[in-house]
Design an enzyme around this catalytic site. Sequence first.
Site, PDB file in Angstrom:
ATOM      1  N   SER A 146      27.108  17.249  19.689  1.00 25.50           N
ATOM      2  CA  SER A 146      26.960  18.432  20.544  1.00 25.50           C
ATOM      3  C   SER A 146      27.122  19.675  19.681  1.00 25.50           C
ATOM      4  CB  SER A 146      28.064  18.414  21.611  1.00 25.50           C
ATOM      5  OG  SER A 146      28.125  19.646  22.295  1.00 25.50           O
ATOM      6  N   TYR A 191      37.185  17.655  23.844  1.00 25.98           N
ATOM      7  CA  TYR A 191      35.762  17.300  23.704  1.00 25.98           C
ATOM      8  C   TYR A 191      35.237  17.807  22.359  1.00 25.98           C
ATOM      9  CZ  TYR A 191      30.747  17.108  24.875  1.00 25.98           C
ATOM     10  OH  TYR A 191      29.391  16.858  24.876  1.00 25.98           O
TER      11      TYR A 191
HETATM   12  N1  LIG Z   1      25.049  17.479  28.982  1.00 28.55           N
HETATM   13  C1  LIG Z   1      25.277  18.285  27.968  1.00 28.55           C
HETATM   14  O1  LIG Z   1      25.341  19.518  28.110  1.00 28.55           O
HETATM   15  C2  LIG Z   1      25.454  17.715  26.597  1.00 28.55           C
HETATM   16  C3  LIG Z   1      25.317  18.579  25.497  1.00 28.55           C
HETATM   17  C4  LIG Z   1      25.480  18.075  24.221  1.00 28.55           C
HETATM   18  C5  LIG Z   1      25.786  16.747  24.033  1.00 28.55           C
HETATM   19  N2  LIG Z   1      25.920  15.921  25.120  1.00 28.55           N
HETATM   20  C6  LIG Z   1      26.269  14.526  24.854  1.00 28.55           C
HETATM   21  O2  LIG Z   1      25.228  13.699  25.323  1.00 28.55           O
HETATM   22  C7  LIG Z   1      25.747  12.414  25.659  1.00 28.55           C
HETATM   23  C8  LIG Z   1      25.253  12.023  27.055  1.00 28.55           C
HETATM   24  O3  LIG Z   1      25.762  12.961  27.982  1.00 28.55           O
HETATM   25  P1  LIG Z   1      25.061  13.307  29.369  1.00 28.55           P
HETATM   26  O4  LIG Z   1      24.970  14.766  29.434  1.00 28.55           O
HETATM   27  O5  LIG Z   1      23.840  12.497  29.565  1.00 28.55           O
HETATM   28  O6  LIG Z   1      26.239  12.885  30.371  1.00 28.55           O
HETATM   29  P2  LIG Z   1      26.254  12.014  31.701  1.00 28.55           P
HETATM   30  O7  LIG Z   1      25.078  12.302  32.535  1.00 28.55           O
HETATM   31  O8  LIG Z   1      27.624  12.192  32.240  1.00 28.55           O
HETATM   32  O9  LIG Z   1      26.094  10.526  31.133  1.00 28.55           O
HETATM   33  C9  LIG Z   1      27.083   9.931  30.334  1.00 28.55           C
HETATM   34  C10 LIG Z   1      26.758   8.458  30.194  1.00 28.55           C
HETATM   35  O10 LIG Z   1      27.784   7.839  29.387  1.00 28.55           O
HETATM   36  C11 LIG Z   1      28.210   6.652  30.053  1.00 28.55           C
HETATM   37  N3  LIG Z   1      29.591   6.362  29.694  1.00 28.55           N
HETATM   38  C12 LIG Z   1      30.691   7.136  29.856  1.00 28.55           C
HETATM   39  N4  LIG Z   1      31.782   6.498  29.406  1.00 28.55           N
HETATM   40  C13 LIG Z   1      31.360   5.293  28.941  1.00 28.55           C
HETATM   41  C14 LIG Z   1      32.016   4.173  28.364  1.00 28.55           C
HETATM   42  N5  LIG Z   1      33.354   4.151  28.157  1.00 28.55           N
HETATM   43  N6  LIG Z   1      31.288   3.099  27.993  1.00 28.55           N
HETATM   44  C15 LIG Z   1      29.946   3.094  28.192  1.00 28.55           C
HETATM   45  N7  LIG Z   1      29.274   4.112  28.734  1.00 28.55           N
HETATM   46  C16 LIG Z   1      29.981   5.199  29.110  1.00 28.55           C
HETATM   47  C17 LIG Z   1      28.025   6.957  31.537  1.00 28.55           C
HETATM   48  O11 LIG Z   1      27.840   5.784  32.305  1.00 28.55           O
HETATM   49  P3  LIG Z   1      29.045   5.053  33.082  1.00 28.55           P
HETATM   50  O12 LIG Z   1      29.934   6.124  33.625  1.00 28.55           O
HETATM   51  O13 LIG Z   1      28.350   4.226  34.114  1.00 28.55           O
HETATM   52  O14 LIG Z   1      29.703   4.208  32.038  1.00 28.55           O
HETATM   53  C18 LIG Z   1      26.723   7.743  31.516  1.00 28.55           C
HETATM   54  O15 LIG Z   1      25.606   6.877  31.535  1.00 28.55           O
HETATM   55  C19 LIG Z   1      27.268  12.528  25.554  1.00 28.55           C
HETATM   56  O16 LIG Z   1      27.703  12.010  24.321  1.00 28.55           O
HETATM   57  C20 LIG Z   1      27.502  14.025  25.593  1.00 28.55           C
HETATM   58  O17 LIG Z   1      28.691  14.385  24.947  1.00 28.55           O
HETATM   59  C21 LIG Z   1      25.749  16.366  26.380  1.00 28.55           C
END
Ligand SMILES: NC(=O)c1ccc[n+]([C@@H]2O[C@H](COP(=O)([O-])OP(=O)(O)OC[C@H]3O[C@@H](n4cnc5c(N)ncnc54)[C@H](OP(=O)(O)O)[C@@H]3O)[C@@H](O)[C@H]2O)c1
Length: 240
Positions: free
Chosen positions: A146, A159
């Site tokens: 991120s 985070y």
């Molecule tokens: N959204 C943003 O603004 C943003 C920006 C930069 C980077 N990111 C990064 O992008 C990645 C994806 O984020 P997102 O925005 O798509 O978030 P999201 O919609 O909340 O999705 C997160 C995913 O991670 C899974 N997860 C969480 N804990 C887990 C565990 N212990 N084991 C296996 N799976 C797990 C969740 O599924 P379950 O809960 O079903 O396990 C879900 O599918 C993350 O690493 C986040 O830090 C996001």
Amino acid sequence: MNTGKPLQGQVAVITGAGRGIGAAIARKLSTLGATSVLCGRTQSTLDAAAQEILRAGGKVEVIPCDVTVLHQLEYVAARVNSTFQRLDILVNNAGVGRFREPLHNLLPEDWELILNTNLRGVYYAIRAFAPMMIQAQSGHIVNISSLAGKNPLPNGAAYAASKWGLNGLSYSVAEELRGHNIRVSLICPGSVETELGPHAGKDPNKMLQPDDVSHVVAMLVTQAPQSFASEVLIRPTQKP
Ligand SMILES: NC(=O)c1ccc[n+]([C@@H]2O[C@H](COP(=O)([O-])OP(=O)(O)OC[C@H]3O[C@@H](n4cnc5c(N)ncnc54)[C@H](OP(=O)(O)O)[C@@H]3O)[C@@H](O)[C@H]2O)c1
């Protein structure tokens, strides 16, 4: 059958693939011909994401797993090995965050969850899957970090710490594995419109979309094998 798709015959494991960025990455890699192996804790969301890929004619497998539990990732690796005998792409995408309070008010259990998922979970996944890639002397690991791993994030210190740590892990593992012909890339997106916060006050129409990230993953893993982009920062064109 040669369909002319660049990832035809390849196998990709995507953690956190049930929704958000992970689901978009899985869809994209399947579109390019790979079999996407979807991992995450919630069977129902994984199944829904898999159905979408199947409806579009892609190849997909669902293996639920919690990335904070090493033996669950080792089970996924064993299943991938016995089913496909190969792993070409590992996308460490699963992540959680909490963005509501300064660090001194954050509960220790929230610190544990964030660090165990975003940082330890990537170590566990690399521990579980890298041996297959080393044996094959090929592979591509893509870690989803991120811009919070590059900048301060008030009310999101744990985070940010997990992502700064992930960046250091990724640069180091890239050096460890390149001698084995394994590429390690890091992606640092800005705010993406998903269920993960903190997006209060941001214009969703200007925010990054999950497909902005999946597009970059596709660019990375289709790059000719003699080089790799080690790090990509993604920003929305207009500030949200
Ligand atoms: N959204 C943003 O603004 C943003 C920006 C930069 C980077 N990111 C990064 O992008 C990645 C994806 O984020 P997102 O925005 O798509 O978030 P999201 O919609 O909340 O999705 C997160 C995913 O991670 C899974 N997860 C969480 N804990 C887990 C565990 N212990 N084991 C296996 N799976 C797990 C969740 O599924 P379950 O809960 O079903 O396990 C879900 O599918 C993350 O690493 C986040 O830090 C996001």
